[in-house]
Scaffold this active site. Sequence first.
Site, mmCIF file in Angstrom:
data_model
loop_
_atom_site.group_PDB
_atom_site.id
_atom_site.type_symbol
_atom_site.label_atom_id
_atom_site.label_comp_id
_atom_site.label_asym_id
_atom_site.label_seq_id
_atom_site.Cartn_x
_atom_site.Cartn_y
_atom_site.Cartn_z
ATOM 1 N N HIS A 16 0.859 -1.197 0.000
ATOM 2 C CA HIS A 16 0.000 0.000 0.000
ATOM 3 C C HIS A 16 0.886 1.235 0.000
ATOM 4 O O HIS A 16 1.466 1.600 1.029
ATOM 5 C CB HIS A 16 -0.897 0.016 1.243
ATOM 6 C CG HIS A 16 -1.905 1.126 1.230
ATOM 7 N ND1 HIS A 16 -3.262 0.884 1.240
ATOM 8 C CD2 HIS A 16 -1.778 2.471 1.211
ATOM 9 C CE1 HIS A 16 -3.924 2.032 1.229
ATOM 10 N NE2 HIS A 16 -3.033 3.014 1.208
ATOM 11 N N HIS A 18 1.455 5.383 -1.877
ATOM 12 C CA HIS A 18 1.004 6.495 -2.720
ATOM 13 C C HIS A 18 2.232 7.161 -3.327
ATOM 14 O O HIS A 18 3.110 7.638 -2.594
ATOM 15 C CB HIS A 18 0.229 7.511 -1.892
ATOM 16 C CG HIS A 18 -1.003 6.964 -1.241
ATOM 17 N ND1 HIS A 18 -2.253 7.054 -1.813
ATOM 18 C CD2 HIS A 18 -1.166 6.304 -0.066
ATOM 19 C CE1 HIS A 18 -3.146 6.482 -1.012
ATOM 20 N NE2 HIS A 18 -2.511 6.018 0.056
ATOM 21 N N ARG A 20 1.809 9.641 -5.812
ATOM 22 C CA ARG A 20 1.407 10.908 -6.418
ATOM 23 C C ARG A 20 1.815 10.904 -7.901
ATOM 24 O O ARG A 20 1.909 9.862 -8.526
ATOM 25 C CB ARG A 20 1.994 12.109 -5.677
ATOM 26 C CG ARG A 20 1.771 12.102 -4.170
ATOM 27 C CD ARG A 20 0.332 12.014 -3.764
ATOM 28 N NE ARG A 20 0.175 12.178 -2.315
ATOM 29 C CZ ARG A 20 -0.854 11.704 -1.633
ATOM 30 N NH1 ARG A 20 -1.805 11.026 -2.258
ATOM 31 N NH2 ARG A 20 -0.932 11.904 -0.340
ATOM 32 N N ASN A 44 -5.623 7.039 -6.009
ATOM 33 C CA ASN A 44 -6.319 8.292 -5.685
ATOM 34 C C ASN A 44 -5.424 9.513 -5.894
ATOM 35 O O ASN A 44 -5.037 10.211 -4.964
ATOM 36 C CB ASN A 44 -6.883 8.261 -4.258
ATOM 37 C CG ASN A 44 -5.814 8.053 -3.199
ATOM 38 O OD1 ASN A 44 -4.812 7.377 -3.422
ATOM 39 N ND2 ASN A 44 -6.031 8.638 -2.028
ATOM 40 N N LYS A 102 -9.685 -0.600 -5.938
ATOM 41 C CA LYS A 102 -9.720 0.069 -4.638
ATOM 42 C C LYS A 102 -11.073 0.717 -4.388
ATOM 43 O O LYS A 102 -11.587 1.472 -5.216
ATOM 44 C CB LYS A 102 -8.619 1.133 -4.569
ATOM 45 C CG LYS A 102 -8.502 1.859 -3.235
ATOM 46 C CD LYS A 102 -8.048 0.918 -2.133
ATOM 47 C CE LYS A 102 -8.011 1.632 -0.771
ATOM 48 N NZ LYS A 102 -6.786 2.417 -0.581
ATOM 49 N N HIS A 139 -10.536 1.054 1.800
ATOM 50 C CA HIS A 139 -10.294 2.045 2.842
ATOM 51 C C HIS A 139 -11.468 1.925 3.806
ATOM 52 O O HIS A 139 -12.578 2.372 3.509
ATOM 53 C CB HIS A 139 -10.213 3.460 2.261
ATOM 54 C CG HIS A 139 -9.920 4.512 3.289
ATOM 55 N ND1 HIS A 139 -8.688 5.120 3.409
ATOM 56 C CD2 HIS A 139 -10.687 5.046 4.274
ATOM 57 C CE1 HIS A 139 -8.715 5.985 4.412
ATOM 58 N NE2 HIS A 139 -9.926 5.957 4.949
ATOM 59 N N HIS A 177 -4.551 -0.527 5.974
ATOM 60 C CA HIS A 177 -4.028 0.293 7.081
ATOM 61 C C HIS A 177 -4.924 0.244 8.328
ATOM 62 O O HIS A 177 -5.410 1.276 8.796
ATOM 63 C CB HIS A 177 -3.780 1.735 6.650
ATOM 64 C CG HIS A 177 -4.835 2.343 5.758
ATOM 65 N ND1 HIS A 177 -6.182 2.312 6.065
ATOM 66 C CD2 HIS A 177 -4.739 2.993 4.567
ATOM 67 C CE1 HIS A 177 -6.861 2.924 5.123
ATOM 68 N NE2 HIS A 177 -6.006 3.345 4.198
ATOM 69 N N ASP A 250 1.395 2.702 3.558
ATOM 70 C CA ASP A 250 0.493 3.837 3.331
ATOM 71 C C ASP A 250 1.279 5.138 3.269
ATOM 72 O O ASP A 250 0.810 6.202 3.687
ATOM 73 C CB ASP A 250 -0.597 3.916 4.400
ATOM 74 C CG ASP A 250 -1.714 4.898 4.036
ATOM 75 O OD1 ASP A 250 -1.864 5.212 2.832
ATOM 76 O OD2 ASP A 250 -2.433 5.359 4.947
ATOM 77 N N HIS A 254 3.006 14.782 1.137
ATOM 78 C CA HIS A 254 2.387 16.091 0.888
ATOM 79 C C HIS A 254 3.466 17.144 1.095
ATOM 80 O O HIS A 254 4.359 16.975 1.940
ATOM 81 C CB HIS A 254 1.250 16.372 1.877
ATOM 82 C CG HIS A 254 0.036 15.522 1.706
ATOM 83 N ND1 HIS A 254 -0.895 15.739 0.701
ATOM 84 C CD2 HIS A 254 -0.410 14.453 2.408
ATOM 85 C CE1 HIS A 254 -1.863 14.841 0.808
ATOM 86 N NE2 HIS A 254 -1.588 14.045 1.832
#
Length: 346
Positions: A16, A18, A20, A44, A102, A139, A177, A250, A254
């Site tokens: 899992h 991300h 971006r 996402n 997902k 999720h 998660h 996870d 950012h």
Amino acid sequence: MIKIKQFTIIKPDDWHVHFRNGKILKTIVKYTSNFYERAMVMPNLSSPIITIKSAKKYKKNILNALKKNSTFTPLMTCYLTIDTDPDDIEYAFYEKIFFAAKLYPKNSTSYSKFGIKKIKTITNVLERMQKIGMPLLVHGEIVDKNMDIFDREKFFIDKILIKLRKDFPELKIVLEHISTKEAVDYIQSVKKNLGATITPHHLMYNRNDMLSNGIRPHLYCLPILKSKTHQEALRKAISSGNKKFFLGTDSAPHYYYNKESHCGSAGIFNSLSSLSIYAEIFEKMHALNHFESFCSRNGALFYSLPENKNTITFIRKSWKIPDKIFVGEKIIIPFLAGKMVKWTIE
């Protein structure tokens, strides 16, 4: 008690993560690809991965960001919406474009505004996924303005997941998660077709760490950190050797100004330190004998994939996590920025 100085395990997978897109992707993908052989890439993005075309383009962007000799494999996932076509899902699964799909409850986390409000709107998709053996990643939070944020996961299990499993008993589901004792207990109670990922930050910290002595925005994530009771339940789960639990960082970067703001974004960027942190926690739980299974075997077993051939070695040597990661002139603050960790990966 003699402390071991080094150990070697099968190269892990991150089930899992991300990445971006754009400049962030190009900067951070190395922190996963250097230490993990495969990763389940979340869909996402600000423009979510909904179509076959967008999945192909996103995977190409990831591969282009890798070193030339990299053996890393990104596994792409489809963001389910009420418009998802079962025929497209089946084609993409058999063509190995999408490995899994997902489910985001609408507005449950970052970039989930296109998510699902009612499960019945995607019944035809879930039926097809069950038929073809395509995994569903979830999720697991109910979003309701009248519900306490710390209860979202528990109520998702009670109100949605139990019924979902009853309606689709052969559908392979991963509760992502997990952050509660209720989730641990439920996963352990189910005989087949249900697994769970556990992050380093939910193992390492609880809500007191985030909210006591000032608010720490870089510990804010969804699902939100819970009480010490739930943290201890997660630690017991990984140290039990139960094969239903496996590694999923996870990791979700950012820019710092989106974290340190009047409305901070949810997400913790832990890719560069995640394995060292997991190792520390397993050692503290006197469970290093289960570490390789959690990192490198349980997920592959659940997803019916072969174990990786490569290995990595952990050396007891402290190193300092960088204070910041630069993306051009912008900054991402990594998990545990500026702190020392005990295990170095050779």
